[in-house]
Enzyme design. Structure first.
Site, PDB file in Angstrom:
ATOM      1  N   ASP A  14     -28.747 -55.291  14.251  1.00 34.47           N
ATOM      2  CA  ASP A  14     -30.166 -55.640  14.305  1.00 34.47           C
ATOM      3  C   ASP A  14     -30.937 -54.336  14.083  1.00 34.47           C
ATOM      4  O   ASP A  14     -31.223 -53.587  15.025  1.00 34.47           O
ATOM      5  CB  ASP A  14     -30.500 -56.254  15.662  1.00 34.47           C
ATOM      6  CG  ASP A  14     -31.967 -56.681  15.779  1.00 34.47           C
ATOM      7  OD1 ASP A  14     -32.792 -56.217  14.958  1.00 34.47           O
ATOM      8  OD2 ASP A  14     -32.278 -57.469  16.689  1.00 34.47           O
ATOM      9  N   GLU A 107     -32.391 -51.031  26.687  1.00 34.58           N
ATOM     10  CA  GLU A 107     -32.685 -52.205  25.863  1.00 34.58           C
ATOM     11  C   GLU A 107     -32.409 -53.403  26.758  1.00 34.58           C
ATOM     12  O   GLU A 107     -31.301 -53.920  26.793  1.00 34.58           O
ATOM     13  CB  GLU A 107     -31.805 -52.197  24.598  1.00 34.58           C
ATOM     14  CG  GLU A 107     -32.284 -53.183  23.540  1.00 34.58           C
ATOM     15  CD  GLU A 107     -31.755 -54.586  23.777  1.00 34.58           C
ATOM     16  OE1 GLU A 107     -32.349 -55.310  24.617  1.00 34.58           O
ATOM     17  OE2 GLU A 107     -30.757 -54.947  23.143  1.00 34.58           O
ATOM     18  N   GLU A 116     -32.296 -63.883  30.883  1.00 33.11           N
ATOM     19  CA  GLU A 116     -31.107 -63.036  31.021  1.00 33.11           C
ATOM     20  C   GLU A 116     -31.424 -61.563  30.775  1.00 33.11           C
ATOM     21  O   GLU A 116     -30.590 -60.800  30.314  1.00 33.11           O
ATOM     22  CB  GLU A 116     -29.980 -63.494  30.080  1.00 33.11           C
ATOM     23  CG  GLU A 116     -29.303 -64.777  30.513  1.00 33.11           C
ATOM     24  CD  GLU A 116     -27.975 -65.025  29.812  1.00 33.11           C
ATOM     25  OE1 GLU A 116     -27.766 -64.450  28.727  1.00 33.11           O
ATOM     26  OE2 GLU A 116     -27.159 -65.783  30.363  1.00 33.11           O
ATOM     27  N   HIS A 256     -32.269 -60.267  16.330  1.00 31.51           N
ATOM     28  CA  HIS A 256     -31.280 -61.154  16.969  1.00 31.51           C
ATOM     29  C   HIS A 256     -31.907 -61.966  18.105  1.00 31.51           C
ATOM     30  O   HIS A 256     -31.309 -62.937  18.582  1.00 31.51           O
ATOM     31  CB  HIS A 256     -30.080 -60.349  17.484  1.00 31.51           C
ATOM     32  CG  HIS A 256     -30.327 -59.615  18.765  1.00 31.51           C
ATOM     33  ND1 HIS A 256     -31.014 -58.423  18.827  1.00 31.51           N
ATOM     34  CD2 HIS A 256     -29.984 -59.915  20.042  1.00 31.51           C
ATOM     35  CE1 HIS A 256     -31.073 -58.013  20.074  1.00 31.51           C
ATOM     36  NE2 HIS A 256     -30.464 -58.903  20.839  1.00 31.51           N
TER      37      HIS A 256
END
Length: 316
Positions: A14, A107, A116, A256
Site C-alpha cells: 500500500d 500505523e 480493530e 488497503h
C-alpha cells in the site's frame, strides 16, 4: 493473523500508506536525529528502519505477534542492530529500557479508522513514555461521510436474500444489513457532498474520545438514488516541517483500508441540491472493544420521497 507475512505484504505494498510514513520520517531528519523513538505495532519493522535511517539514536519497536521474530532478523540483515531493538509483547504489559521517548510512531488505523485499531494502545504509550514536548506521528486524523448510488451491488449482496431459489431468506438479509461492507467505492458512484464527522488530535485526546456522536448533512450533487452512506478517514503528520497527509476517500488513490459502506433500508430518490441530514454514533462494543457499534439516524424530505429511520450496525 498479524503473524502471517501476507497481511504485512498487503500493507507494505500500500504505497499511499507506506510512502506517507517514509516521507514524514525521512524528509524530517532534523526531528529524528539523535532522538529515542518508539514504534508501536511495528510489524516487519519498516517504520523503525525509516526512523533509524533518519538518524534516530535508538528505536524500540514493539510487536505483539510472532512476526517480531522476522522483524528482528530484518533489522539484523539490514545492519541496524545497534540502533533498533524489536520487543515482542503487549505494550500495556511491558517495561521499556528507557523511562521516556522523544517520538512515537505508529500505523494504528483500522477500517473506518477505529475498527480493530490500536488507538487505545497508542494513547496508553503516549501517557506512559512520551516526553512532555515529544512528537507523535501521525498526530491528526478525521472521519468523513458521503453517499453513493449502488443499486447493482445492493441487489447482489443484500436484496439477494429476499428470494433464494424461490425461498424467503430475509432473516439473513437482516444480518447483512447490520454489517458494514469494507470495499472500494468507484468515484462515479458518489452522488453527494462529503461531510466531516469527527476530528482526532492523537497528541491530546483520551481513549473515551473514540466514542462519539456526530451530526452530518450531505447535499445531493446530481439527480440520482442513494443506496448507502460511505465512511472514510484522512490522516495527517502536522508536526513535520512540511506536513504530510493522505486520504482514504473514494476520490483519492486507493489504499488497503478501502471505504466503509453502510447500506440504508430505504432507497432515497434525490434531486440535485436536496439534503440528507442525520447523526452517526460510534462506540467500542462492550464485549469486544476492538469491534464497533454504530448507530445511524437519518432524515430526508425530498421532491420524490421521504424517509426517517434509525439503523444499527456492528463492525466485527
Amino acid at each position: 493473523s498479524y503473524a502471517h507475512f501476507g497481511i504485512h505484504e498487503e500493507m507494505l505494498k500500500d504505497t499511499v500508506r507506506t510512502r506517507s510514513y517514509m516521507n514524514a520520517i525521512q524528509n524530517n531528519k532534523h526531528l529524528f536525529k539523535g532522538k529515542v523513538v518508539l514504534d508501536i505495532g511495528c510489524g516487519t519493522g519498516i517504520l523503525s528502519l525509516f526512523a533509524a535511517k533518519a538518524g534516530a539514536a535508538h528505536v524500540f519497536g514493539i510487536e505483539c505477534s510472532s512476526i517480531a521474530e522476522q522483524a528482528t532478523t530484518i533489522v539484523q540483515d539490514n545492519g541496524y542492530s545497534e540502533q533498533v531493538t524489536i520487543i515482542q509483547g503487549k505494550v500495556e504489559e511491558m517495561q521499556l529500557p528507557v523511562d521516556q521517548v522523544d517520538i512515537i510512531i505508529s500505523e494504528w488505523m483500522g477500517y473506518f479508522l477505529l475498527y480493530e485499531s490500536m488507538l487505545d494502545t497508542v494513547i496508553f504509550a503516549r501517557d506512559k513514555w512520551l516526553k512532555p514536548d515529544g512528537l507523535i506521528l501521525p498526530d491528526k486524523a478525521s472521519l468523513s461521510m458521503t453517499a453513493i448510488e449502488d443499486a447493482q451491488y445492493r441487489q447482489e449482496k443484500i436484496d439477494f436474500w429476499d428470494n433464494v431459489y424461490g425461498f424467503n431468506m430475509r432473516v439473513i438479509k437482516e444480518l447483512a444489513m447490520q454489517e458494514p461492507l469494507v470495499d472500494t467505492v468507484e468515484p462515479n458512484q458518489v452522488c453527494a457532498s462529503s461531510c466531516l464527522l469527527q476530528q482526532f488530535d492523537i497528541g491530546s485526546m483520551s481513549k473515551e474520545d473514540a466514542t462519539f456522536s456526530a451530526p452530518f448533512s450531505i447535499k445531493a450533487t446530481r439527480n440520482d438514488y442513494i443506496h448507502a452512506l460511505v465512511g472514510y478517514f484522512d490522516v495527517a503528520f502536522q508536526s513535520c516541517h512540511k506536513p504530510v497527509k493522505f486520504s482514504t476517500g473514494p476520490t483519492a488513490r486507493s489504499t488497503h483500508w478501502k471505504q466503509t459502506v453502510f447500506y440504508l433500508e430505504d432507497t432515497l430518490t434525490v434531486c440535485e441540491g436536496e439534503v440528507l441530514n442525520g447523526t452517526l454514533s460510534c462506540k467500542p462494543n462492550a464485549n469486544n472493544p476492538r469491534d464497533l457499534d454504530i448507530e445511524l439516524e437519518y432524515h430526508f424530505e425530498g421532491q420524490h420521497c421521504e424517509a426517517h429511520r434509525k439503523q444499527f450496525y456492528r463492525m466485527r
